[in-house]
Structures are given as C-alpha cells and as structure tokens.
Design a protein around this motif. Structure first.
Motif, mmCIF file in Angstrom:
data_model
loop_
_atom_site.group_PDB
_atom_site.id
_atom_site.type_symbol
_atom_site.label_atom_id
_atom_site.label_comp_id
_atom_site.label_asym_id
_atom_site.label_seq_id
_atom_site.Cartn_x
_atom_site.Cartn_y
_atom_site.Cartn_z
ATOM 1 N N THR A 1 11.295 11.847 12.945
ATOM 2 C CA THR A 1 10.674 13.172 13.077
ATOM 3 C C THR A 1 9.864 13.582 11.854
ATOM 4 N N GLY A 2 9.950 12.823 10.763
ATOM 5 C CA GLY A 2 9.231 13.181 9.550
ATOM 6 C C GLY A 2 7.725 13.000 9.707
ATOM 7 N N SER A 3 6.967 13.677 8.849
ATOM 8 C CA SER A 3 5.510 13.545 8.855
ATOM 9 C C SER A 3 4.985 13.941 7.483
ATOM 10 N N ALA A 4 3.781 13.500 7.184
ATOM 11 C CA ALA A 4 3.156 13.895 5.924
ATOM 12 C C ALA A 4 3.003 15.409 5.858
ATOM 13 N N GLN A 5 2.618 16.033 6.972
ATOM 14 C CA GLN A 5 2.427 17.484 6.994
ATOM 15 C C GLN A 5 3.720 18.221 6.643
ATOM 16 N N MET A 6 4.842 17.736 7.184
ATOM 17 C CA MET A 6 6.127 18.376 6.915
ATOM 18 C C MET A 6 6.467 18.300 5.425
ATOM 19 N N LEU A 7 6.226 17.148 4.811
ATOM 20 C CA LEU A 7 6.556 16.995 3.395
ATOM 21 C C LEU A 7 5.605 17.776 2.498
ATOM 22 N N ARG A 8 4.352 17.904 2.919
ATOM 23 C CA ARG A 8 3.386 18.669 2.114
ATOM 24 C C ARG A 8 3.737 20.158 2.070
ATOM 25 N N ARG A 9 4.421 20.645 3.085
ATOM 26 C CA ARG A 9 4.742 22.076 3.132
ATOM 27 C C ARG A 9 5.661 22.496 1.988
ATOM 28 N N LYS B 1 0.820 -1.217 0.000
ATOM 29 C CA LYS B 1 0.000 0.000 0.000
ATOM 30 C C LYS B 1 0.852 1.264 0.000
ATOM 31 N N LEU B 2 2.082 1.159 0.485
ATOM 32 C CA LEU B 2 2.986 2.312 0.453
ATOM 33 C C LEU B 2 3.474 2.576 -0.967
ATOM 34 N N LEU B 3 3.691 1.521 -1.727
ATOM 35 C CA LEU B 3 4.182 1.678 -3.099
ATOM 36 C C LEU B 3 3.067 1.957 -4.099
ATOM 37 N N GLN B 4 1.872 1.468 -3.813
ATOM 38 C CA GLN B 4 0.763 1.518 -4.778
ATOM 39 C C GLN B 4 0.427 2.916 -5.299
ATOM 40 N N PRO B 5 0.402 3.959 -4.449
ATOM 41 C CA PRO B 5 -0.024 5.272 -4.954
ATOM 42 C C PRO B 5 0.950 5.942 -5.914
ATOM 43 N N LEU B 6 2.156 5.395 -6.079
ATOM 44 C CA LEU B 6 3.178 6.109 -6.844
ATOM 45 C C LEU B 6 2.866 6.225 -8.327
ATOM 46 N N ASP B 7 1.874 5.498 -8.815
ATOM 47 C CA ASP B 7 1.472 5.668 -10.203
ATOM 48 C C ASP B 7 0.787 7.012 -10.427
ATOM 49 N N GLY B 8 0.220 7.590 -9.354
ATOM 50 C CA GLY B 8 -0.484 8.855 -9.513
ATOM 51 C C GLY B 8 -0.014 9.968 -8.597
ATOM 52 N N LYS B 9 0.777 9.645 -7.584
ATOM 53 C CA LYS B 9 1.264 10.635 -6.624
ATOM 54 C C LYS B 9 2.782 10.641 -6.613
ATOM 55 N N ALA B 10 3.361 11.778 -6.267
ATOM 56 C CA ALA B 10 4.820 11.877 -6.248
ATOM 57 C C ALA B 10 5.423 11.155 -5.047
ATOM 58 N N VAL B 11 4.760 11.287 -3.898
ATOM 59 C CA VAL B 11 5.308 10.743 -2.653
ATOM 60 C C VAL B 11 4.180 10.106 -1.854
ATOM 61 N N ALA B 12 4.460 8.976 -1.234
ATOM 62 C CA ALA B 12 3.520 8.328 -0.318
ATOM 63 C C ALA B 12 4.214 8.124 1.018
ATOM 64 N N VAL B 13 3.468 8.342 2.094
ATOM 65 C CA VAL B 13 4.036 8.143 3.427
ATOM 66 C C VAL B 13 3.091 7.283 4.264
ATOM 67 N N ALA B 14 3.687 6.450 5.096
ATOM 68 C CA ALA B 14 2.935 5.651 6.061
ATOM 69 C C ALA B 14 3.301 6.145 7.448
ATOM 70 N N PRO B 15 2.352 6.738 8.178
ATOM 71 C CA PRO B 15 2.654 7.216 9.534
ATOM 72 C C PRO B 15 3.123 6.083 10.440
ATOM 73 N N GLY B 16 3.867 6.467 11.467
ATOM 74 C CA GLY B 16 4.464 5.481 12.368
ATOM 75 C C GLY B 16 3.645 5.150 13.586
ATOM 76 N N GLY B 17 2.366 5.464 13.577
ATOM 77 C CA GLY B 17 1.515 5.085 14.699
ATOM 78 C C GLY B 17 1.551 6.089 15.834
ATOM 79 N N PRO B 18 1.094 5.686 17.025
ATOM 80 C CA PRO B 18 0.962 6.629 18.147
ATOM 81 C C PRO B 18 2.265 7.302 18.551
ATOM 82 N N GLY B 19 3.404 6.635 18.301
ATOM 83 C CA GLY B 19 4.684 7.222 18.683
ATOM 84 C C GLY B 19 5.137 8.335 17.769
ATOM 85 N N GLY B 20 4.387 8.589 16.685
ATOM 86 C CA GLY B 20 4.752 9.652 15.750
ATOM 87 C C GLY B 20 5.788 9.189 14.747
ATOM 88 N N GLY B 21 6.293 10.140 13.972
ATOM 89 C CA GLY B 21 7.252 9.812 12.930
ATOM 90 C C GLY B 21 6.585 9.062 11.794
#
Length: 198
Positions: free
Chosen positions: A148-156, A107-127
């Motif tokens: 320390t990375g996050s989807a929000q950080m990369l979207r900026r 599921k992490l690789l699947q969106p790359l046909d239509g999106k530039a970057v895909a991220v899977a959050p690391g759960g309650p511990g963040g990252g």
C-alpha cells in the motif's frame, strides 16, 4: 566504506497461476529474488519475515544470509534491525518480483548519497517494489507495507517533498495479468520459470 544491505520482504501473495499450489508459487518467487541478491557485489543480502513465515525464510536463505524477524511485514522494523546490525544504508524489496534485474536494485540505492529516501514503484498493480534509506531511518519516515506504500504517501511526512525520490519502477507478480509481462529473455528466475512449465 558504506555498508549496504538489501532485504527481501516476504509479502503476502494473494494468487497463483492455475494448477500451481499457492505456497509453492510464493516460495518460488521469493527464492528467485533471494538468488538475485546473492549475486550483488555492492550490498549484502537479508530476508525479513514474520514469525509465521520463518520456516520459508530459512528454506530459501543462502548460507550466512541474515534473517530479520518482524511482527508485521512493514518497513520500519526491518530498517531498525539493519541499523542495529551496523549497516549504513538499507533497501527493502518485495519478494514477488522474481525477474527483477540487479540494475533496478542499484538504481534504488544510488540516490541515497543525496536524498534521504528512494522508492521504486511496483508497476501497474500499485504499491512499491522497494524503498531505500540511509540508516538510521529518518524520524519522519512513516511505517508502511510495500503493498500500500507510495512515494506520495512518504512525501507527505517528509520535511520537503524532494527528500523522497522515485527510481525506475519494477512490476511485481500480483495478479494473472502480470504473467504476460515476464520477459523470457531475462536470465534468472529459474524457480518461477519451472513452475510455469519452463
């Protein structure tokens, strides 16, 4: 045919269960993730390591597994190394999620046909559990570590926020509370399971 690689990043592990040596714990977590990748049909496997962890990377690698040595455990140098190896897509995942199912990686690789970057959050511990992109990586993708990375950080820094899509999260074993979330019914993670007493 699209060439894909999933790279296990040897990340710092700040804790271990009581009575378990931290280095043995870290090695067990990472080895279980590498073992998971060895069974993937849709992607090749690799390990990313700093010079200090090179011995651990060589210890847990399967025969023929690529090892990318990077100055720090951050994503962009790994993506550049994968691009130099001729891969079309790459995912970088954390080495402290021993029971992650292969479906999560798909599921992490699947969106790359239509999106530039895909991220899977690391759960309650963040990252992040992982980040995936087509290669070469977009110029706007900022370097980051998985802690320390996050989807929000990369979207900026993306041209539009929609260039970065989130996929299902998978929690990492980053502290004692995460032990209770291990699913004993899931196959795999034999090395981690052994250190926890079976």
């Amino acid at each position: 045919m699209t060439r894909r690689v999933v790279v296990v990043m040897l990340v710092p592990v700040p804790w271990s269960p009581p009575g378990v040596d931290r280095e043995r714990w870290r090695a067990a977590l990472a080895e279980d993730v590498v073992d998971l990748l060895a069974k993937l049909a849709q992607a090749e496997a690799a390990i990313a390591t700093t010079p200090a962890d090179r011995a651990l990377a060589e210890e847990i690698a399967w025969p023929g597994t690529r090892i990318y040595e990077v100055p720090e455990p951050t994503v962009l140098p790994v993506l550049r190394a994968a691009a130099a190896d001729g891969f079309d897509q790459a995912a970088v995942i954390a080495a402290d999620a021993p029971d992650a199912p292969g479906m999560t990686l798909g599921k992490l690789l699947q969106p790359l046909d239509g999106k530039a970057v895909a991220v899977a959050p690391g759960g309650p511990g963040g990252g992040l559990f992982g980040v995936a992109t087509g290669l070469p990586a977009p110029d706007w993708l900022v370097d980051h570590d998985l802690d320390t990375g996050s989807a929000q950080m990369l979207r900026r820094t993306a041209p539009t926020p929609g260039e970065v899509t989130s996929t299902p999260q998978w929690r990492r074993l980053r502290g004692p509370a995460d032990l209770a979330t291990l699913d004993l019914a899931l196959e795999g993670w034999e090395n981690t399971r052994a250190l926890l007493g079976g």
